[in-house]
Design an enzyme around this catalytic site. Sequence first.
Site, short mmCIF file in Angstrom:
data_model
loop_
_atom_site.label_atom_id
_atom_site.label_comp_id
_atom_site.label_asym_id
_atom_site.label_seq_id
_atom_site.Cartn_x
_atom_site.Cartn_y
_atom_site.Cartn_z
N ARG A 290 2.83 -10.41 10.41
CA ARG A 290 4.15 -9.77 10.51
C ARG A 290 5.23 -10.72 9.98
O ARG A 290 6.35 -10.29 9.69
CB ARG A 290 4.50 -9.41 11.96
CG ARG A 290 3.58 -8.42 12.68
CD ARG A 290 3.29 -7.20 11.89
NE ARG A 290 2.07 -7.35 11.13
CZ ARG A 290 1.72 -6.60 10.08
NH1 ARG A 290 2.54 -5.66 9.67
NH2 ARG A 290 0.58 -6.80 9.45
N ASP B 68 -3.82 7.67 4.79
CA ASP B 68 -3.31 6.31 5.03
C ASP B 68 -3.89 5.77 6.34
O ASP B 68 -4.31 6.53 7.20
CB ASP B 68 -1.77 6.36 5.12
CG ASP B 68 -1.15 4.98 5.07
OD1 ASP B 68 -1.84 4.01 4.71
OD2 ASP B 68 0.05 4.88 5.40
N GLU B 69 -3.92 4.44 6.47
CA GLU B 69 -4.42 3.78 7.69
C GLU B 69 -5.79 4.33 8.09
O GLU B 69 -6.04 4.65 9.25
CB GLU B 69 -3.41 3.96 8.85
CG GLU B 69 -2.01 3.47 8.56
CD GLU B 69 -1.89 1.96 8.53
OE1 GLU B 69 -2.93 1.27 8.60
OE2 GLU B 69 -0.75 1.45 8.44
N LYS C 249 0.82 -1.21 0.00
CA LYS C 249 0.00 0.00 0.00
C LYS C 249 0.86 1.27 0.00
O LYS C 249 0.48 2.27 -0.63
CB LYS C 249 -0.95 0.01 1.20
CG LYS C 249 -0.30 0.18 2.55
CD LYS C 249 -1.34 0.23 3.65
CE LYS C 249 -0.70 0.40 5.01
NZ LYS C 249 0.01 1.67 5.17
N THR C 250 2.00 1.26 0.67
CA THR C 250 2.85 2.45 0.69
C THR C 250 3.38 2.75 -0.70
O THR C 250 3.44 3.90 -1.13
CB THR C 250 4.02 2.28 1.68
OG1 THR C 250 3.49 1.97 2.98
CG2 THR C 250 4.85 3.54 1.76
N GLN D 273 -7.21 -4.78 10.14
CA GLN D 273 -6.13 -4.33 11.03
C GLN D 273 -6.57 -3.16 11.91
O GLN D 273 -5.74 -2.38 12.38
CB GLN D 273 -4.89 -3.95 10.21
CG GLN D 273 -4.28 -5.14 9.47
CD GLN D 273 -2.95 -4.81 8.83
OE1 GLN D 273 -1.97 -4.49 9.50
NE2 GLN D 273 -2.89 -4.89 7.51
#
Length: 645
Positions: A596, A229-230, A32-33, A260
């Site tokens: 992770r 973002d987020e 996504k970044t 998340q």
Amino acid sequence: MKYLEGLNEAQQRAVLATDGPISVLAGAGSGKTRVLTTRIYHLIRSGVPANEILAVTFTNKAAREMRDRVRAMLQLDLPTPHNLPPTTSVPFIATFHGLGRELLESYGKVIGIPRYFSVYDRDDSEKAIAVALKALDVGAKELSPRAILGRISRAKGEGMRAHEFYEKYARAGFGGRIAGEAWLRYEKTLAAEKALDFDDLISLPLRMLEEHADVREKVQERWRYIHIDEYQDTNALQGRLSNILSAKHKNLFVVGDIDQTIYTWRGATIENLLEFDKTYPTAKTIILKRNYRSTKNLVDAANAVIEKNTNRKEKYSTTERGAGAPIVLHIARSAEDEARWIALKIRELMRGGIRPEEIAILFRTNFQSRALEEGLLRIGVPYKLLGTHFFARKEVRDALSWMRLAMDPSREADKLRAASSPPRGLGKITLGKLVAGQRAMLRAGELAKIEAFEQVIRELSTATESLIPSAFVKLVILKSGMYRALVEEGSEEDRERFENVEELASVAARYDAVVGKEGIAAFLAETALASDQDEMDRDEKTGVTLMTVHAAKGLEFNTVFVSGMEEGLFPHQGMGGDNDRDEEEERRLFYVAMTRAKERLILTLARVRKIYGSDFASEPSSFLADIDGSLVVYDETDGEEIIEA
């Protein structure tokens, strides 16, 4: 377009969809970044001036990374500047608080905010609240500044003002009235200091934009393309701020993963992302489902866990990576055996060529770190703890000061610390007079507080003669007022801090075979040794990483251990019973922990865990049953077998 090379079809659609409201549902490890930075670069290449682009994220680290990536992409075009619009400056990229500060510095004069203002951190705010309570003749023993500040912060997060809060709660009891009056005084202090607190950096810009059409129009013209973002972590006010910024041009691009959402206890509202298409009926939804991080076994297991949640949007992650290693499950006899097994397993992995920096140990609550640190130290595995080491945590050091003082009431340093932990209305001047032996100079009110404090010390000193160490720790927690301050009056964060204090009783229980001062002294000697070890220099930034699952969000490691996979611990029951935690959020937290890992995921639990000094038989986490058994192998080796191997 060369910069689109390497992006998959969904990522390219997200980059090229430049106009209108767009939500990108980005699964873990889906890049996504890269999508965000490439989209910003694409806008600039398409002729949009950089200063008309805004990107907001949640951490300074993420903002820096995004700025650096965009800057690096723009640098590639320097040999052919004619390909770019006249301005190639980097867009405004910041956290929500950074955005709020920019808005207030630029336009805040319309609501009386000076051009240059300071920002109070939490410690500054607590001190100001303490002064307000003192002026109201309310001692910290009655209402703690931390609890009052938490209440004010929650109210600000809901968009409430000080006078509105006071009017609502002034007749709702002592606590509400005092909180309202303290808030009004706190606001006067902030104004006198030309200061704002962190909550103001969101609430005030929003209020300014909603109430001043001229400023609102300027800001909406300033940034025509908005990126958030987020987005799953935004609260109600941040959602409103995002909507008002993009209201004119409707170019709102949000990226997030409902699966998340792990910060609802801080005020994050999942509905901002979940109901985005209701807020914007013309919105496009793009799903990034390919996971570039994890192996197929790990992706399949994470999918199986998270699909049990109902409050989500359907999103099934895929990967083109191979199956990889199966998930390992180890059941230890105790928390200490679990920690030792993990340490030995890590040593084995390191001997196999995996660097310690590629390994993480995740845990649900902070108190678990104590046993894990001890296990790593004994085996000699290098590590770094994200956060403060167990015996260096403030609440733990506070409790230890009380215990040492009970053993020896003449300890002046411990007396000064204990007298203000938790606060009991004893200021530095009063304590200074006490330590200097100037009792006669104390006023009647001060003397009464000193005598009440000393009476507690006498009671605890008497108890050292007859109690086993774990029972003594429990008595200290109760008599000192720590239970009241951290649990009865504290915030959610305070209650988690209390679990660290509880863990001291579990450590003390090792010495319960010896009653009285001898056993307590042996326990205190161990904590002193552990504290010395904690002070060892680990600034070399090498070693296995220990951290909570919350702290791990956004990170990735070759190998991840998730410890404490026990019902009541993960999922966490909390301090208040079965309904104290949202099980769907706990499941999302486990999903974050699993995703992770890039290559290996190792889950561990203990059959018996010592909590508050007593042994409790544990059941395996209900989350484990969600994972297909074909993806899991049981490692029944104990420490000795690992050593022999």
